[in-house]
Design a protein around this motif. Structure first.
Motif, PDB file in Angstrom:
ATOM      1  N   ARG A   1      46.762 -81.355 -52.591  1.00  0.00           N
ATOM      2  CA  ARG A   1      46.447 -81.424 -51.182  1.00  0.00           C
ATOM      3  C   ARG A   1      45.252 -80.618 -50.841  1.00  0.00           C
ATOM      4  O   ARG A   1      44.544 -80.659 -49.926  1.00  0.00           O
ATOM      5  CB  ARG A   1      47.596 -80.557 -50.244  1.00  0.00           C
ATOM      6  N   ASN A   2      44.838 -79.796 -51.851  1.00  0.00           N
ATOM      7  CA  ASN A   2      43.346 -79.027 -51.645  1.00  0.00           C
ATOM      8  C   ASN A   2      42.241 -79.871 -52.562  1.00  0.00           C
ATOM      9  O   ASN A   2      41.354 -79.246 -52.345  1.00  0.00           O
ATOM     10  CB  ASN A   2      43.620 -77.593 -52.269  1.00  0.00           C
ATOM     11  N   VAL A   3      42.508 -81.099 -52.937  1.00  0.00           N
ATOM     12  CA  VAL A   3      41.478 -81.692 -53.831  1.00  0.00           C
ATOM     13  C   VAL A   3      40.941 -82.867 -53.018  1.00  0.00           C
ATOM     14  O   VAL A   3      41.676 -83.610 -52.340  1.00  0.00           O
ATOM     15  CB  VAL A   3      42.255 -81.957 -55.308  1.00  0.00           C
ATOM     16  N   TYR A   4      39.700 -83.119 -53.021  1.00  0.00           N
ATOM     17  CA  TYR A   4      38.970 -84.044 -51.997  1.00  0.00           C
ATOM     18  C   TYR A   4      37.907 -84.685 -53.054  1.00  0.00           C
ATOM     19  O   TYR A   4      37.260 -84.500 -53.544  1.00  0.00           O
ATOM     20  CB  TYR A   4      38.076 -83.349 -51.140  1.00  0.00           C
ATOM     21  N   LYS A   5      38.261 -86.086 -52.931  1.00  0.00           N
ATOM     22  CA  LYS A   5      37.433 -87.012 -54.005  1.00  0.00           C
ATOM     23  C   LYS A   5      35.975 -86.980 -53.477  1.00  0.00           C
ATOM     24  O   LYS A   5      35.851 -86.999 -52.030  1.00  0.00           O
ATOM     25  CB  LYS A   5      37.971 -88.470 -53.872  1.00  0.00           C
ATOM     26  N   LEU A   6      35.029 -87.098 -54.308  1.00  0.00           N
ATOM     27  CA  LEU A   6      33.397 -87.142 -54.067  1.00  0.00           C
ATOM     28  C   LEU A   6      33.154 -88.764 -54.436  1.00  0.00           C
ATOM     29  O   LEU A   6      33.733 -89.375 -55.164  1.00  0.00           O
ATOM     30  CB  LEU A   6      32.853 -86.195 -54.680  1.00  0.00           C
ATOM     31  N   LYS A   7      32.247 -89.141 -53.640  1.00  0.00           N
ATOM     32  CA  LYS A   7      31.516 -90.555 -54.076  1.00  0.00           C
ATOM     33  C   LYS A   7      30.924 -90.384 -55.285  1.00  0.00           C
ATOM     34  O   LYS A   7      30.512 -89.383 -55.786  1.00  0.00           O
ATOM     35  CB  LYS A   7      30.551 -90.997 -52.879  1.00  0.00           C
TER      36      LYS A   7
END
Length: 342
Positions: free
Chosen positions: A131-137
């Protein structure tokens, strides 16, 4: 794998450790870059409330997913091995009055990866809750993107400021946080943005970031008072001076991290008579996803703000350089083989 470990107050070592395994709803990440932050020095010096040693530092982190724990993609997520990601280091209990009332960053059990009681990213691999991880382009620079976490903190800071069109804003400190807060000020509607710093080299960076009004002292700015004054230094003398620069009915934000045992003097009468608003801002709060989007659309000049990268072997050199205020944003790149001037 190799990891920097703060073994105790003002003590660190470079250690060989087993590569961690991702637990339930955790993700294993190969570290790309970790920003060095003033909080790291407070943690190292034993000045940050709640820190538990030994601890791997590093809370401004990006990397590549190398393994997914059980249950990661059972809900809303669709993570894949190989994804480039940025990580929100803040975790909370989710059950206390602050969490359920919209102030989770004030949770008594607040735990920042690399700050309180969970290892951070100054190691070759680290784990984080999904839940703390965000994808980058794919096209996003995975190294410069380590500035997303401080950008998330800055967005939180602006969330609790008035953001009125036409305000005049004064920022103390042209380090990473001051530069970000100043760059966001125009997006928040400021008519003018002034930044002050004793370090003239930092003011050159501010110029590259598009901040037009730059001084070594607010006395030189040609203005007596500002609608919004933000301290990004944590320096007591700067805070005391900043409080005198706020217009009646204006806002002062204590954004920089001062040592927990320090106190500042101010005039309570002036706060009363001028109806001054004094607000704090603590870490990321419902702002990390917005920080990813704003970073990827170019809200800050990340390239101008970043000057050096260091291997784990040179961590102590980076820490000393940071304390001296040399360079711009300093990064640790745990899987690099050499330190670089960027």
């Amino acid at each position: 794998m190799r990891a920097i470990v703060f073994t105790d107050e003002k003590k660190l070592s470079l250690e060989e450790r087993p590569t961690p395994e991702p637990g339930y709803k955790e993700i294993l990440i190969e570290t790309a870059a970790v920003g060095m932050c003033g909080t790291d020095t407070h943690v190292f010096d034993g000045e940050f409330e709640g820190t538990v040693f030994p601890l791997v530092p590093g809370h401004e982190a990006t990397g590549t997913i190398v393994a997914l724990g059980e249950g990661v993609n059972d809900g809303v997520f669709d993570f894949q091995v190989g994804d480039h990601v940025a990580v929100n280091p803040s975790t909370t209990c989710g059950e206390c009055e602050f969490c359920v009332n919209g102030h989770a960053n004030l949770c008594p059990a607040w735990n920042g990866l690399g700050v309180v009681a969970s290892d951070g990213a100054a190691q070759q691999f680290f784990t984080a809750p999904s839940r703390n991880v965000y994808k980058l382009k794919p096209e996003t620079d995975i190294y410069l993107a380590a500035l997303i976490e401080p950008l998330g903190c800055a967005i939180r800071g602006w969330d609790i400021l008035p953001r009125r069109l036409g305000d005049h804003v004064l920022v103390y400190g042209a380090g990473t946080m001051g530069l970000i807060m100043a760059q966001l000020a125009t997006r928040a509607g400021a008519a003018s943005v002034t930044i002050v710093d004793l370090n003239s080299e930092r003011l050159k960076t501010a110029e590259e970031c598009g901040i037009e009004l730059r001084y070594n002292s607010a006395d030189d700015a040609g203005r007596d008072k500002w609608d919004v004054v933000i301290d990004c230094t944590g320096n007591i003398r700067a805070i005391e001076d900043a409080l005198t620069r706020v217009k009646p009915a204006g806002f002062f934000q204590d954004f920089g991290v001062a040592p927990a045992d320090k106190t500042a003097q101010f005039s309570p009468f002036r706060v009363y008579r001028g109806e001054l608003n004094i607000v704090g801002s603590m870490a990321v709060h419902n702002s990390f996803g917005r920080a990813v989007e704003m970073f990827e659309m170019g809200a800050i000049n990340a390239k101008a703000m970043t000057s050096h990268s260091f291997t784990l072997d040179d961590y102590e050199t980076a820490l000393e350089m940071f304390r001296k205020g040399e360079g711009r944003k300093l990064q640790i790149r745990p899987n690099d083989s050499e330190s670089r001037v960027l």
